[in-house]
Design a protein around this motif. Sequence first.
Motif, PDB file in Angstrom:
ATOM      1  N   VAL A   1      35.892  40.963  44.962  1.00  0.00           N
ATOM      2  CA  VAL A   1      35.535  40.722  43.557  1.00  0.00           C
ATOM      3  C   VAL A   1      36.011  41.824  42.610  1.00  0.00           C
TER       4      VAL A   1
ATOM      5  N   ARG B   1      40.558  34.850  42.329  1.00  0.00           N
ATOM      6  CA  ARG B   1      41.041  34.697  40.960  1.00  0.00           C
ATOM      7  C   ARG B   1      41.571  33.287  40.682  1.00  0.00           C
ATOM      8  N   GLU B   2      41.497  32.417  41.694  1.00  0.00           N
ATOM      9  CA  GLU B   2      41.972  31.034  41.576  1.00  0.00           C
ATOM     10  C   GLU B   2      43.341  30.985  40.908  1.00  0.00           C
TER      11      GLU B   2
ATOM     12  N   GLY C   1      30.700  38.560  34.637  1.00  0.00           N
ATOM     13  CA  GLY C   1      30.090  37.235  34.660  1.00  0.00           C
ATOM     14  C   GLY C   1      30.789  36.250  35.572  1.00  0.00           C
ATOM     15  N   ALA C   2      31.976  36.577  36.057  1.00  0.00           N
ATOM     16  CA  ALA C   2      32.689  35.675  36.965  1.00  0.00           C
ATOM     17  C   ALA C   2      31.970  35.649  38.307  1.00  0.00           C
ATOM     18  N   THR C   3      31.902  34.490  38.898  1.00  0.00           N
ATOM     19  CA  THR C   3      31.275  34.370  40.205  1.00  0.00           C
ATOM     20  C   THR C   3      32.261  33.741  41.184  1.00  0.00           C
ATOM     21  N   THR C   4      32.122  34.110  42.425  1.00  0.00           N
ATOM     22  CA  THR C   4      32.928  33.511  43.478  1.00  0.00           C
ATOM     23  C   THR C   4      32.126  33.550  44.769  1.00  0.00           C
TER      24      THR C   4
ATOM     25  N   LEU D   1      37.324  41.323  38.782  1.00  0.00           N
ATOM     26  CA  LEU D   1      37.036  40.029  38.167  1.00  0.00           C
ATOM     27  C   LEU D   1      36.335  40.256  36.837  1.00  0.00           C
ATOM     28  N   PRO D   2      36.534  39.370  35.877  1.00  0.00           N
ATOM     29  CA  PRO D   2      35.880  39.534  34.573  1.00  0.00           C
ATOM     30  C   PRO D   2      34.357  39.539  34.716  1.00  0.00           C
TER      31      PRO D   2
ATOM     32  N   ARG E   1      44.999  37.930  36.853  1.00  0.00           N
ATOM     33  CA  ARG E   1      44.130  37.229  35.910  1.00  0.00           C
ATOM     34  C   ARG E   1      43.699  35.894  36.514  1.00  0.00           C
ATOM     35  N   PRO E   2      42.445  35.527  36.309  1.00  0.00           N
ATOM     36  CA  PRO E   2      42.028  34.209  36.794  1.00  0.00           C
ATOM     37  C   PRO E   2      42.937  33.108  36.250  1.00  0.00           C
TER      38      PRO E   2
END
Length: 168
Positions: free
Chosen positions: A80, A127-128, A86-89, A83-84, A55-56
């Motif tokens: 990616v 996911r930081e 809309g999440a961007t990385t 990832l949820p 989880r982020p």
Amino acid sequence: QADRRQRVSLEVRAGEHIAVTGANGSGKTTLMLVLAGGHPTSGTVQRPGAVGLGRPGGTAVIMQHPETQVLGTRVADDVVWGLPPGATTDVDRLLSEVGLEGLAERDTGSLSGGQLQRLAVAAALAREPALLIADEVTSMVDQRGRDALLAVLSGLTDHHQTALVHIT
């Protein structure tokens, strides 16, 4: 048989890189499981972020068999994966940070064991995580891959607000 349980007190803060070493059977895996969200047999555990793995802002775990952690068929997709919405990385930045620059379009099946481990690190960092656990990550990698992976792990806490627990 004597009771071998002992009290353990451990505090890991964001930005710290802690190595846990010990012989087989010394409790390293048990400690990893508790840090990752398992329930201790006694006492309490407080951890930053969500317990849910991946989880982020929660806990990320990288294991010793990198091929079991790769889910995408293309390197960029694997970073990616999950990832949820809309999440961007910044995939290219993460790949560059772990020494996989220019490989975003590459098939994950063509990567070496060391490259797969570094891909797992990039995916975890996407996911930081507040806590990143690296469990025996160099055991299935050749010396060149081991050196590259250890160099990546050594610099993580300089660039990310995460605590790193490296079990070896």
